[in-house]
Design a protein around this motif. Structure first.
Motif, PDB file in Angstrom:
ATOM      1  N   VAL A 149       1.452  -0.706   0.184  1.00 10.62           N
ATOM      2  CA  VAL A 149      -0.025   0.084   0.046  1.00 10.62           C
ATOM      3  C   VAL A 149       1.275   1.323  -0.181  1.00 10.62           C
ATOM      4  CG1 VAL A 149      -2.044   1.488   1.486  1.00 10.62           C
ATOM      5  CG2 VAL A 149      -1.394  -1.404   0.894  1.00 10.62           C
ATOM      6  N   ASP A 150       1.182   1.942  -0.569  1.00 16.05           N
ATOM      7  CA  ASP A 150       1.985   3.215  -1.575  1.00 16.05           C
ATOM      8  C   ASP A 150       0.970   4.060  -1.570  1.00 16.05           C
ATOM      9  OD1 ASP A 150       3.839   4.487  -1.511  1.00 16.05           O
ATOM     10  OD2 ASP A 150       4.228   3.799  -3.532  1.00 16.05           O
ATOM     11  N   ASN A 151       1.298   5.626  -1.181  1.00 13.56           N
ATOM     12  CA  ASN A 151       1.316   7.340  -1.370  1.00 13.56           C
ATOM     13  C   ASN A 151       1.172   7.459  -2.892  1.00 13.56           C
ATOM     14  OD1 ASN A 151       3.930   6.951  -1.186  1.00 13.56           O
ATOM     15  ND2 ASN A 151       3.664   9.136  -2.136  1.00 13.56           N
ATOM     16  N   ASP A 152       2.037   6.540  -4.030  1.00 12.30           N
ATOM     17  CA  ASP A 152       2.206   6.717  -5.264  1.00 12.30           C
ATOM     18  C   ASP A 152       0.885   6.408  -6.335  1.00 12.30           C
ATOM     19  OD1 ASP A 152       4.611   8.722  -5.836  1.00 12.30           O
ATOM     20  OD2 ASP A 152       5.221   6.938  -4.995  1.00 12.30           O
ATOM     21  N   ALA A 153      -0.096   7.433  -6.867  1.00 13.43           N
ATOM     22  CA  ALA A 153      -0.851   6.591  -7.663  1.00 13.43           C
ATOM     23  C   ALA A 153      -0.892   6.247  -8.595  1.00 13.43           C
ATOM     24  CB  ALA A 153      -1.837   7.167  -8.141  1.00 13.43           C
ATOM     25  N   GLY A 154       0.225   5.735  -9.807  1.00 10.03           N
ATOM     26  CA  GLY A 154       1.304   5.065 -10.473  1.00 10.03           C
ATOM     27  C   GLY A 154       1.348   3.430  -9.963  1.00 10.03           C
ATOM     28  N   HIS A 155       1.374   3.585  -8.312  1.00  3.30           N
ATOM     29  CA  HIS A 155       1.521   1.890  -7.964  1.00  3.30           C
ATOM     30  C   HIS A 155       1.633   0.727  -8.418  1.00  3.30           C
ATOM     31  CE1 HIS A 155       3.771  -0.684  -5.105  1.00  3.30           C
ATOM     32  NE2 HIS A 155       3.399  -0.131  -4.432  1.00  3.30           N
ATOM     33  N   GLY A 173      -6.500  -3.877  -6.064  1.00  3.23           N
ATOM     34  CA  GLY A 173      -7.664  -4.826  -5.376  1.00  3.23           C
ATOM     35  C   GLY A 173      -8.784  -4.029  -5.166  1.00  3.23           C
ATOM     36  N   ASN A 174      -8.783  -4.205  -3.710  1.00  2.87           N
ATOM     37  CA  ASN A 174      -9.716  -3.272  -2.745  1.00  2.87           C
ATOM     38  C   ASN A 174      -8.512  -2.780  -1.316  1.00  2.87           C
ATOM     39  OD1 ASN A 174     -12.232  -3.409  -4.286  1.00  2.87           O
ATOM     40  ND2 ASN A 174     -12.099  -5.465  -3.407  1.00  2.87           N
ATOM     41  N   SER A 175      -7.423  -2.536  -2.016  1.00  2.00           N
ATOM     42  CA  SER A 175      -7.024  -1.612  -0.848  1.00  2.00           C
ATOM     43  C   SER A 175      -6.489  -0.637  -0.523  1.00  2.00           C
ATOM     44  CB  SER A 175      -4.887  -2.170  -1.288  1.00  2.00           C
ATOM     45  OG  SER A 175      -4.694  -3.650  -0.885  1.00  2.00           O
ATOM     46  N   ASP A 197      -5.829  -4.957   0.870  1.00  2.00           N
ATOM     47  CA  ASP A 197      -7.065  -6.280   0.655  1.00  2.00           C
ATOM     48  C   ASP A 197      -6.152  -7.974   0.641  1.00  2.00           C
ATOM     49  OD1 ASP A 197      -8.637  -7.858  -0.249  1.00  2.00           O
ATOM     50  OD2 ASP A 197      -8.976  -7.345  -2.312  1.00  2.00           O
ATOM     51  N   ILE A 198      -6.727  -7.953   1.977  1.00  2.00           N
ATOM     52  CA  ILE A 198      -5.635  -9.421   1.868  1.00  2.00           C
ATOM     53  C   ILE A 198      -6.330 -10.959   2.179  1.00  2.00           C
ATOM     54  CG2 ILE A 198      -4.712 -11.159   3.651  1.00  2.00           C
ATOM     55  CD1 ILE A 198      -2.946  -8.866   4.557  1.00  2.00           C
ATOM     56  N   PRO A 199      -5.176 -11.430   1.399  1.00  2.00           N
ATOM     57  CA  PRO A 199      -6.090 -12.504   0.012  1.00  2.00           C
ATOM     58  C   PRO A 199      -6.394 -13.705   1.257  1.00  2.00           C
ATOM     59  CG  PRO A 199      -3.500 -11.997  -0.271  1.00  2.00           C
ATOM     60  CD  PRO A 199      -3.399 -10.604   0.880  1.00  2.00           C
ATOM     61  N   GLU A 200      -6.144 -13.852   1.792  1.00  2.00           N
ATOM     62  CA  GLU A 200      -5.346 -15.043   3.285  1.00  2.00           C
ATOM     63  C   GLU A 200      -5.690 -15.069   4.000  1.00  2.00           C
ATOM     64  OE1 GLU A 200      -4.521 -19.027   1.610  1.00  2.00           O
ATOM     65  OE2 GLU A 200      -2.800 -17.783   0.908  1.00  2.00           O
ATOM     66  N   VAL A 223     -10.369  -6.812   2.638  1.00  2.00           N
ATOM     67  CA  VAL A 223     -10.507  -5.327   3.685  1.00  2.00           C
ATOM     68  C   VAL A 223     -10.858  -5.053   4.997  1.00  2.00           C
ATOM     69  CG1 VAL A 223     -10.470  -2.661   3.134  1.00  2.00           C
ATOM     70  CG2 VAL A 223     -10.344  -3.913   0.943  1.00  2.00           C
ATOM     71  N   ASN A 224     -10.056  -4.705   5.972  1.00  2.00           N
ATOM     72  CA  ASN A 224     -10.834  -4.398   7.816  1.00  2.00           C
ATOM     73  C   ASN A 224      -9.793  -3.545   8.089  1.00  2.00           C
ATOM     74  OD1 ASN A 224     -11.518  -7.300   7.579  1.00  2.00           O
ATOM     75  ND2 ASN A 224      -9.757  -7.913   7.343  1.00  2.00           N
ATOM     76  N   PRO A 225     -10.520  -2.557   7.683  1.00  2.00           N
ATOM     77  CA  PRO A 225     -10.216  -0.604   8.285  1.00  2.00           C
ATOM     78  C   PRO A 225     -10.318  -0.914   9.729  1.00  2.00           C
ATOM     79  CG  PRO A 225     -12.174  -0.782   6.663  1.00  2.00           C
ATOM     80  CD  PRO A 225     -12.383  -2.602   6.918  1.00  2.00           C
TER      81      PRO A 225
END
Length: 999
Positions: free
Chosen positions: A237-243, A248-250, A306-309, A365-367
């Motif tokens: 999870v990063d601040n750069d939009a081009g990452h 997914g839903n991160s 967005d954790i896959p498992e 996704v668990n905020p």
């Protein structure tokens, strides 16, 4: 005088002064010790004496210089003499022998003993000197290297190790790794697959599960140039939009009334593509965010993956390398066990991955309980807090070589690739050979990583003035295993390598500390390892050389270092010990203790050794609103300081992760519980040196409308290496017969051994001879004893509406946990069986299924009308074998359990009901063979013959052997010859317990 005699006499008169000049000691007399000439008697006696002390066969006096003017005898010893671990007593003994040898000819002369550039006395580590006044001050730093504020402070930790390794930074790496061969144009191991392992993974099976946690439990920050986590998933999870990973839903969120004060700055992390090309540096490709530090805060950044498992994921943070960075950036990891808060000193470690710990996250996704937050609250107004990417997990390799990635998990790859991913500069750290020799880059990069972390003047050897990341490094250890074969059962043993001359041709580190500090650490380390192995496993364990040599991994670090060759991965006798989890724990504890002792002497600070794990654990319900927990400390006979002063109780609810722990001073605790929730507990012993490994997991459950309470007893403690066979013509590991039981997990298993011929010669890494092993398992972590079986059995009782409590079998044996209070008792033997420990100490076997004490407890329980359920693969086999020395055990089986053992290895793929059994109409029940998990597959299962009213209640479908024997009378008992959890379907497990209760 004859003419030729006179000529000889004149020649000697002329030659001797020249000899004295050549020796550089013209004022004295030199005694020639050339081995081609018969040595004078004292010198030959001295050589023999050195061998009686245990020195190397080539340890000897190279020259003896008699200085009459100063009445001193200077003896210069061979290089091999330095291989010996000198102590004050050794020097005293040696001086006494020299006085005896020379006193007649040179009475009253003193001795100057030199080896290389050092006096023999200087080869004694400071730690082993009897008085601090005798310490060699050249190898003690002028000040302790540390940050004003610790780099990482776990604010949520209930206690801190004040006499451990808190705020120490240790560089550690686990040998080689999967690499790209520029010559072969393929990815491959750097060493051969031998005895079901490979050196590229073998040390990792000690470093990752054992050494790293021990050092962290003592408070240290451990830095690895290779990936430390075996988690195959990774979410960035990063601040750069081009990452590239912004998929997914991160979520990356910025909130707060002051968020307008936040700005972007370069450089920072960004993965523009899924893979990295030759010289890509992801920490130079993006930006980081910069926000002003403010006592009132006002800005919060959330990283929501967005954790896959569901599972455990390492959490790595990153931030900018900012000269105005705050030293108290507040991070919070929100996980299923709660929240864990950290303060990070961002003045160091910026521009790379900084590891916080492993945490349990639920899928999706668990905020609320699945994220990391950072805020700008700080006591240092005028400074800045920066934010860059956060990494959850480890994942697969992403570095391309010749257009292809490795196809392996990151933890398997070599250092060169992880360091590129971690943002290290190529020309200073991981590409020192112009992109032509990955093999060389790999071994050279490991130490340079530590140098770059430290920075000027301790920076990488290509540029000592490089600013680096300002992390003050204390110590470096390269962990390897060696090659070498013996034709008998002897051990190759432990070699330590240190380097006294740096790459800058200086005998001193940049801060003026002598590089003989490397020898101090190496000696302490080798001494501790050999001493502990001899005490626990093998009194004849070989102590090899303490060798001063110019190896890259010991020469490159610009702070104290050592290179450990623990044993030979090519020698079967060594590998038998290496495969044993208890041996791995012992060696790891030795390494941790050696680091602790070295740094204690180096910095003149007291130390305490962390305790051993607790035993005799039990967890009971008190009504439906509290749980009472009891345990016993385990004292370490080798370490008087290792006694616990308190304990940390960890709690988890249902399937969640564990909380941050509760500190208690007594070996007991009472905690509140709620009906309808499964509470899981682990206990760690604690003292000023740190925290022990956790206990096994126990649990309690108060059912809302309970039908009763069952007692679950974990009797599966076994951890062991695989079965072995050893004859002159056939020797190796028989993992197909018994793969052993890892301690929680093992990551060093490559595949089954297929070459058992001791005469098979090494040809190449692909054809390495005796011990050659397959490669089909090397990408997977192998499951072992997870010590959570009361929880897994407990879910069955929960489904049936029963409450349950739990205990270890040791607590039952000693009466700490009274079985008589419970109507049903479930003994979980799983794969427990009597196991002989490796080594020549011939210790008492461990992990016996039924001890005499436990037999008496069970007999009393059944005499009182209890109902006993037992399941395990070796219950009958082990009791039958134990009957050779204790006939009361098979007598108990026949009189109380109502069976006689028939055979092992009786299992088939299906179980079938029998007439008048505990269930009659069900279809065949499948057993889970775990064919893809070699350690935990069902290698064996027992069958029985019913006796004296016992009834066969279950059979193996293929052979009709009795798989379960029951008895119902004044008490009730059912014994299964296989682990209950090896039933493939949970519904079948529930059915068997239900039918037994109803029977």
């Amino acid at each position: 005088m004859h003419l030729h005699t006179a000529k000889l006499f004149l020649t000697l008169i002329l030659f001797i002064p020249l000899l004295l000049i050549w020796s550089g000691c013209s004022p004295g007399k030199t005694v020639s010790l050339d081995e081609t000439v018969k040595a004078p008697s004292p010198e030959q006696e001295l050589r023999n004496f050195l061998r009686t002390l245990g020195m190397h066969s080539r340890a000897k006096a190279d020259s003896v210089i008699i200085k009459d003017e100063s009445r001193e005898i200077e003896i210069r010893f061979s290089y091999e003499t330095s291989f010996f671990p000198f102590r004050e007593s050794t020097i005293d003994t040696l001086r006494a022998e020299l006085a005896r040898l020379y006193h007649r000819q040179y009475p009253g002369y003193s001795f100057l003993l030199i080896c290389g550039r050092s006096r023999l006395e200087d080869l004694i580590p400071n730690y082993f000197r009897s008085s601090k006044s005798d310490y060699n001050r050249d190898r003690i730093p002028p000040q302790i290297p540390s940050l004003e504020q610790p780099l990482i402070t776990n604010v949520s930790k209930p206690e801190t190790a004040g006499k451990g390794l808190f705020n120490r930074n240790i560089l550690l790496w686990q040998s080689h790794g999967w690499y790209y061969s520029n010559d072969q144009q393929r990815w491959e191991w750097q060493r051969p697959r031998l005895f079901e392992s490979v050196e590229d993974l073998g040390p990792a099976s000690i470093v990752i599960p054992y050494i790293i946690p021990m050092l962290q439990n003592a408070g240290a920050n451990v830095w690895l140039p290779r990936e430390r986590s075996t988690q195959l998933n990774e979410v960035l999870v990063d601040n750069d939009a081009g990452h590239h990973y912004a998929k997914g839903n991160s979520l990356f969120l910025i909130e707060g009334k002051e968020k307008g004060r936040l700005s972007a700055a370069a450089p920072g992390f960004m993965m523009a593509e899924a893979e990295l090309d030759t010289f890509d540096n992801p920490f130079r490709a993006g930006t980081h965010l910069r926000m002003p530090a403010d006592p009132n805060g006002g800005i919060t950044i959330s990283y929501i993956p967005d954790i896959p498992e569901t599972g455990f994921y390492p959490v790595y943070i990153s931030y900018g390398n900012d000269t105005l960075a705050s030293s108290d950036a507040g991070y919070t990891v929100h996980h299923t066990g709660g929240e864990t808060k950290f303060l990070i000193n961002q003045s160091a470690g910026g521009g790379t991955w900084v590891y916080l710990g492993d945490f349990h996250f639920a899928k999706g996704v668990n905020p609320v309980n699945g994220n990391v937050t950072l805020n700008n609250a700080s006591a240092h107004k005028g400074k800045y807090i920066t934010a860059d990417a956060v990494r959850f997990g480890a994942g697969m390799g992403v570095v391309k070589r010749n257009g292809q990635t490795s196809g392996m998990p990151k933890y398997i790859e070599g250092s060169r690739y992880w360091l590129q991913y971690a943002g290290m500069p190529d020309t200073l750290v991981w590409s020192l050979n112009r992109n032509r020799r990955d093999y060389n880059d790999d071994y050279q990069s490991r130490a340079e990583y530590g140098n770059y972390l430290y920075g000027a003047p301790f920076g990488p050897n290509r540029d000592r003035s490089a600013r680096g990341l300002s992390v003050p490094m204390d110590l470096s250890l390269a962990f390897h295993t060696d090659a070498g074969v013996t034709k008998d059962d002897s051990i190759i043993g432990t070699l330590l390598i240190y380097t006294s001359l740096g790459l800058d041709s200086s005998y001193y580190f940049p801060d003026g500390v002598s590089r003989l500090a490397n020898r101090d650490f190496s000696d302490i380390l080798q001494t501790q390892i050999v001493q502990d192995i001899r005490a626990g496993y093998d009194t004849l364990w070989t102590r090899r050389e303490l060798r001063d040599a110019n190896y890259s991994e010991s020469a490159r670090p610009n702070f104290p270092s050592a290179l450990l060759e623990l044993l030979s991965h090519q020698n079967f006798a060594d590998m038998i010990l290496f495969k044993d989890p208890g041996f791995r724990f012992t060696v790891s504890r030795s390494i941790y203790k050696a680091m602790l002792r070295f740094l204690s002497a180096q910095y003149d600070v007291p130390y305490t050794v962390q305790p051993l794990p607790v035993s005799h654990f039990s967890a009971r319900l008190k009504g439906t609103t509290s749980a009472v927990l009891n345990w016993r400390p385990v004292l370490d006979p080798l370490e008087e300081t290792a006694a616990p002063s308190g304990y940390i109780l960890y709690t988890a609810k249902d399937e969640s992760g564990y909380d941050n722990g509760l500190f208690v001073t007594a070996a007991s605790a009472e905690v509140p519980v709620q009906p309808g929730v499964v509470y899981r507990f682990r206990v760690a012993a604690f003292n000023e040196g740190g925290e022990s490994f956790p206990s096994e997991e126990l649990c309690v459950y108060a059912a809302p409308s309970a039908k009763g309470t069952a007692a679950l007893v974990n009797s599966f403690d076994r951890v062991s290496g695989p079965a072995t066979v050893r004859t002159p013509s056939f020797a190796g590991f028989l993992s197909t017969l018994d793969a052993g039981i890892p301690d929680r997990y093992d990551l060093a298993f490559t595949g089954y051994q297929y070459d058992f011929n001791p005469e098979s010669a090494f040809i190449t890494n692909d054809r390495p001879g005796h011990g050659s092993s397959a490669a089909d398992y090397e990408k997977r972590v192998k499951q072992g004893n997870t010590f959570d079986y009361t929880y897994r059995h407990g879910l069955i009782y929960k489904a049936l509406g029963w409450s349950f409590v739990s205990a270890s079998d040791e607590a039952v044996e000693t009466g700490d946990f009274p079985l008589s209070e419970y109507r049903y008792a479930d003994f979980i033997f799983e794969r427990e069986k009597t196991t002989t420990l490796p080594g020549r100490n011939r210790l008492e076997p461990k992990y016996q299924v039924m001890t005499s004490l436990l037999k008496d407890r069970l007999a009393a329980y059944l005499d009182g009308g209890g109902s006993l359920f037992m399941s395990g693969a070796y219950i009958g086999t082990d009791i039958h074998a134990a009957g050779k020395s204790d006939t009361t055990l098979p007598q108990f089986a026949s009189a109380y359990l109502k069976w006689r053992w028939s055979a092992g290895f009786s299992q088939s793929r299906l179980l079938k009901p029998v007439q008048r059994g505990i269930y009659q109409e069900s279809p065949p029940v499948p057993l889970d063979y775990n064919e893809h998990e070699p350690y935990m597959r069902l290698h064996s299962a027992d069958s029985f013959t019913a006796l004296q009213g016992g009834r066969t209640l279950l059979r193996y479908a293929d052979n009709d052997f009795a798989a379960g024997i029951g008895f119902k009378g004044n008490y009730k008992v059912l014994t299964l010859g296989f682990p209950l959890l090896s039933l493939e379907r949970e519904s079948d497990r529930i059915m068997i317990i239900q039918k037994f209760m109803e029977w």
